[in-house]
Motif scaffolding. Structure first.
Motif, short mmCIF file in Angstrom:
data_model
loop_
_atom_site.label_atom_id
_atom_site.label_comp_id
_atom_site.label_asym_id
_atom_site.label_seq_id
_atom_site.Cartn_x
_atom_site.Cartn_y
_atom_site.Cartn_z
N LEU A 6 26.55 -41.13 86.63
CA LEU A 6 25.11 -41.48 87.54
C LEU A 6 24.22 -40.75 86.57
CD1 LEU A 6 23.93 -43.25 89.62
CD2 LEU A 6 24.63 -41.53 91.45
N PRO A 46 31.36 -51.77 91.86
CA PRO A 46 31.38 -50.98 90.84
C PRO A 46 31.14 -49.33 90.98
CG PRO A 46 29.79 -53.05 90.65
CD PRO A 46 30.42 -52.76 92.03
N ARG A 47 31.88 -48.58 90.34
CA ARG A 47 32.06 -47.42 90.26
C ARG A 47 30.47 -46.66 90.41
NH1 ARG A 47 31.08 -43.49 87.20
NH2 ARG A 47 31.14 -45.02 85.15
N ILE A 48 29.51 -47.27 89.62
CA ILE A 48 28.31 -46.73 89.53
C ILE A 48 27.42 -46.70 90.83
CG2 ILE A 48 27.04 -48.33 88.58
CD1 ILE A 48 27.04 -44.89 87.14
N ALA A 49 27.79 -48.03 91.33
CA ALA A 49 27.09 -48.29 92.66
C ALA A 49 27.57 -47.57 93.58
CB ALA A 49 27.26 -49.82 92.99
N VAL A 104 25.73 -51.35 83.14
CA VAL A 104 26.56 -50.09 82.99
C VAL A 104 28.13 -50.45 83.34
CG1 VAL A 104 27.29 -48.04 84.01
CG2 VAL A 104 25.00 -48.66 83.82
N SER A 105 28.49 -51.34 84.01
CA SER A 105 29.82 -51.95 84.55
C SER A 105 30.39 -52.66 82.99
CB SER A 105 29.88 -52.43 85.41
OG SER A 105 29.67 -52.09 86.75
N ILE A 142 23.27 -51.94 87.31
CA ILE A 142 24.87 -51.47 87.66
C ILE A 142 25.70 -52.67 86.87
CG2 ILE A 142 26.45 -52.05 89.47
CD1 ILE A 142 24.21 -50.90 91.46
N GLU A 188 28.71 -44.22 93.29
CA GLU A 188 28.35 -43.10 92.95
C GLU A 188 26.91 -42.95 93.63
OE1 GLU A 188 28.62 -41.88 89.11
OE2 GLU A 188 30.88 -42.08 89.08
N GLN A 189 26.00 -44.00 93.27
CA GLN A 189 24.67 -44.09 93.76
C GLN A 189 24.60 -43.92 95.47
OE1 GLN A 189 23.10 -47.60 92.34
NE2 GLN A 189 22.46 -46.84 90.62
#
Lengths: 243, 80
Positions: free
Chosen positions: B59, A195-198, B46-47, B43, A200-201
């Motif tokens: 983020l 996942p993109r947010i992961a 959000v996904s 996560i 980015e983290q």
């Protein structure tokens, strides 16, 4: 024509594999480029670098396929002096109590058992020649406390680290150097399923505030394959980034 | 999409992600009100939200979210 010097790259069609081959190809007379499903990446290399690239296909979840690859190497007398293993399981987040054990077993088969199956006959040949180098790509998570929710991925990498260290001590007297390179997350196709947010983290946590690039990792492989690393074995070199 | 409609859809997403039909979100609901709402769940949430609503949460935005009401504000600001 001088002496043959052959490199086997397992997982050669990956971003790291292709970049590594482009960087070190002049040091070898042949590069056996293993691929699974990305023949186009290998064809690109072959177009660019010519007949030095010898493509070989194997599906690591299938022992028959792995054995065919080994037979291909043996039958053609392509015994490599150097091996780089870049095969990796998917880096998928999951809770341990929901772990998919079938996938875990598959990951061990594809990453650990296949590496041993392929390397065993080749290292035997390296021993006879009293020289050889093997470099395995792991992950920065093999040091200190890994992130949560990656038990399958981290377990496979730790198993490979154990194998690298065990092999290193066993073959140090035979002139064979066996090491690991453990980079932090790199900006490659490998992360496309995370996942993109992961992602980015992870990038935010890095001291550079971004992911590593492949070009920042490749030189460590190049060093471990070079004569300069003739006395380096059993090491796990972390690449974490510097600002 | 109205705030109420977005809240209903967000509730469906939470039920699916946490596999818990008993979830009834309030705007004041926080991570401490839902047992498994940890970093992995965040996560996944959000996904799933991004996929359903066709938006992208940064983020920085996600790190600031304190409760479901702020989730809603963030989603609705992207949909405008």
């Amino acid at each position: 024509m001088g002496e043959e010097k052959i490199l086997l790259v397992i997982g050669a069609s990956s971003d790291v594999g292709s970049a590594l081959i482009r960087r070190v190809h002049k040091n070898y007379t042949k590069i056996i480029a293993h691929y699974n499903n990305n023949i186009s990446g290998i064809e690109l290399l072959r177009d660019e670098l010519g007949d030095i690239i010898i493509p070989v296909h194997a599906e690591f979840d299938d022992t028959t396929s792995v054995d065919s690859m080994i037979d291909f190497i043996k039958d053609n007398g392509y015994f490599p002096e150097h091996i780089v293993d870049l095969v990796s399981p998917k880096c998928r987040n999951e809770r341990f109590h929901k772990i998919n054990t079938e996938e875990l077993e598959k990951n061990f088969r594809c990453s650990v058992s296949s590496f041993a199956r392929i390397t065993a006959p080749i290292i035997n040949n390296m021993s006879k020649n009293k020289r050889g180098k093997i470099v395995v790509m792991l992950t920065v998570y093999t040091e200190n406390i890994p992130p949560k929710f990656l038990s399958s991925y981290v377990s496979v990498k730790y198993a490979l680290l154990g194998m690298v260290k065990s092999m290193a001590v066993e073959y140090a007297g035979k002139g064979i150097c066996i090491n690991a390179v453990s980079p932090d997350m790199m900006d490659t196709n490998f992360i496309s399923e995370i996942p993109r947010i992961a992602v980015e983290q992870t990038a935010e946590k890095n001291v550079m505030g971004r992911l590593l690039s492949v070009d920042e990792v490749i030189p460590t492989f190049e060093y471990l394959l070079s004569d300069a690393a003739d006395r380096v074995t059993g090491q796990n070199i972390l690449i974490t980034g510097v600002k | 999409m109205t705030r109420n409609e977005t809240m209903r859809k967000l509730n469906e997403i939470f039920v699916e992600v946490f596999d818990d039909n008993s979830i009834h979100l309030q705007e004041s609901t926080t991570a401490s009100d839902i047992e498994d709402w940890d970093s992995l769940a965040q996560i996944t949430l959000v996904s799933t939200i991004e996929e359903y609503f066709g938006v992208e949460l940064t983020l920085t935005e996600v790190n600031k979210l304190q409760n479901v009401g702020e989730f809603l504000d963030c989603i609705l600001s992207k949909l405008r």
